[in-house]
Design a protein around this motif. Sequence first.
Motif, PDB file in Angstrom:
ATOM      1  N   LEU A   4       5.123 -14.956  17.272  1.00  0.00           N
ATOM      2  CA  LEU A   4       6.458 -13.862  17.109  1.00  0.00           C
ATOM      3  C   LEU A   4       5.781 -12.133  17.161  1.00  0.00           C
ATOM      4  CD1 LEU A   4       9.369 -12.686  17.718  1.00  0.00           C
ATOM      5  CD2 LEU A   4       9.757 -14.155  15.701  1.00  0.00           C
ATOM      6  N   PHE A   6       6.435  -8.098  17.143  1.00  0.00           N
ATOM      7  CA  PHE A   6       7.830  -7.185  17.003  1.00  0.00           C
ATOM      8  C   PHE A   6       7.077  -5.876  17.210  1.00  0.00           C
ATOM      9  CE2 PHE A   6      10.099  -9.931  14.249  1.00  0.00           C
ATOM     10  CZ  PHE A   6      11.178 -10.134  15.133  1.00  0.00           C
ATOM     11  N   SER A  10      11.542  -1.902  17.373  1.00  0.00           N
ATOM     12  CA  SER A  10      12.248  -3.516  17.974  1.00  0.00           C
ATOM     13  C   SER A  10      12.430  -4.081  15.816  1.00  0.00           C
ATOM     14  CB  SER A  10      12.411  -4.651  17.478  1.00  0.00           C
ATOM     15  OG  SER A  10      10.094  -5.117  17.408  1.00  0.00           O
ATOM     16  N   ILE A  29      16.400 -14.458  19.060  1.00  0.00           N
ATOM     17  CA  ILE A  29      15.447 -14.594  19.191  1.00  0.00           C
ATOM     18  C   ILE A  29      14.554 -15.979  18.725  1.00  0.00           C
ATOM     19  CG2 ILE A  29      13.124 -13.783  17.587  1.00  0.00           C
ATOM     20  CD1 ILE A  29      14.932 -10.722  18.098  1.00  0.00           C
ATOM     21  N   ARG A  53      14.804  -9.423  29.726  1.00  0.00           N
ATOM     22  CA  ARG A  53      15.474  -8.765  28.565  1.00  0.00           C
ATOM     23  C   ARG A  53      17.204 -10.265  28.586  1.00  0.00           C
ATOM     24  NH1 ARG A  53      21.086  -8.792  30.591  1.00  0.00           N
ATOM     25  NH2 ARG A  53      21.390  -8.289  32.588  1.00  0.00           N
ATOM     26  N   ILE A  61      17.787  -7.324  23.966  1.00  0.00           N
ATOM     27  CA  ILE A  61      16.836  -7.389  23.237  1.00  0.00           C
ATOM     28  C   ILE A  61      15.725  -7.506  24.965  1.00  0.00           C
ATOM     29  CG2 ILE A  61      15.256  -9.162  22.541  1.00  0.00           C
ATOM     30  CD1 ILE A  61      17.834 -10.851  21.150  1.00  0.00           C
ATOM     31  N   GLN A  62      14.688  -6.813  24.629  1.00  0.00           N
ATOM     32  CA  GLN A  62      13.252  -6.919  25.756  1.00  0.00           C
ATOM     33  C   GLN A  62      12.525  -7.416  25.247  1.00  0.00           C
ATOM     34  OE1 GLN A  62      13.530  -2.939  27.397  1.00  0.00           O
ATOM     35  NE2 GLN A  62      15.145  -2.833  29.241  1.00  0.00           N
ATOM     36  N   TYR A  63      11.908  -8.023  26.081  1.00  0.00           N
ATOM     37  CA  TYR A  63      10.949  -9.074  25.912  1.00  0.00           C
ATOM     38  C   TYR A  63       9.511  -8.757  26.962  1.00  0.00           C
ATOM     39  CZ  TYR A  63      12.263 -12.783  26.947  1.00  0.00           C
ATOM     40  OH  TYR A  63      13.018 -14.399  27.921  1.00  0.00           O
ATOM     41  N   LEU A  72       5.093 -14.056  22.397  1.00  0.00           N
ATOM     42  CA  LEU A  72       6.314 -13.263  22.251  1.00  0.00           C
ATOM     43  C   LEU A  72       6.440 -12.462  21.567  1.00  0.00           C
ATOM     44  CD1 LEU A  72       8.944 -14.189  24.300  1.00  0.00           C
ATOM     45  CD2 LEU A  72      10.074 -13.998  21.671  1.00  0.00           C
ATOM     46  N   ILE A  74       8.673  -8.906  21.285  1.00  0.00           N
ATOM     47  CA  ILE A  74       9.890  -8.405  21.037  1.00  0.00           C
ATOM     48  C   ILE A  74       9.624  -6.744  21.303  1.00  0.00           C
ATOM     49  CG2 ILE A  74      12.027  -8.154  20.138  1.00  0.00           C
ATOM     50  CD1 ILE A  74      11.606 -10.540  20.784  1.00  0.00           C
ATOM     51  N   GLU A  75       9.464  -5.786  22.499  1.00  0.00           N
ATOM     52  CA  GLU A  75       9.525  -4.455  22.988  1.00  0.00           C
ATOM     53  C   GLU A  75      10.404  -3.911  22.560  1.00  0.00           C
ATOM     54  OE1 GLU A  75       7.334  -1.322  24.341  1.00  0.00           O
ATOM     55  OE2 GLU A  75       6.784  -4.177  24.208  1.00  0.00           O
TER      56      GLU A  75
END
Length: 84
Positions: A4, A6, A10, A29, A53, A61-63, A72, A74-75
């Motif tokens: 993960l 960020f 984010s 998440i 999203r 949450i856009q990823y 992953l 998190i954008e």
Amino acid sequence: MLNLKFSSQSKKFFKKAENLVAKRISERIEKLVKEPFLPDIKRVEGEKEKIYRVRVGDYRIQYLVLYNINTLLIERIDKRERVY
């Protein structure tokens, strides 16, 4: 299970968010890290990259899923009207 990461946006969101909102988003998440393509996931149209999203109440949450580095990303996290 994915690693993960960020984005700076984010991270900034989590610093400013209320505790209850941050907790709900964190729980979502955690689920995304285990399974990034649940049934309620949608692809964001009009983007070059495959950005997805997910809805958490009034927030989105856009990823991105970066398979080459098993991550992953998190954008962006924000209210719906400010995300799009």
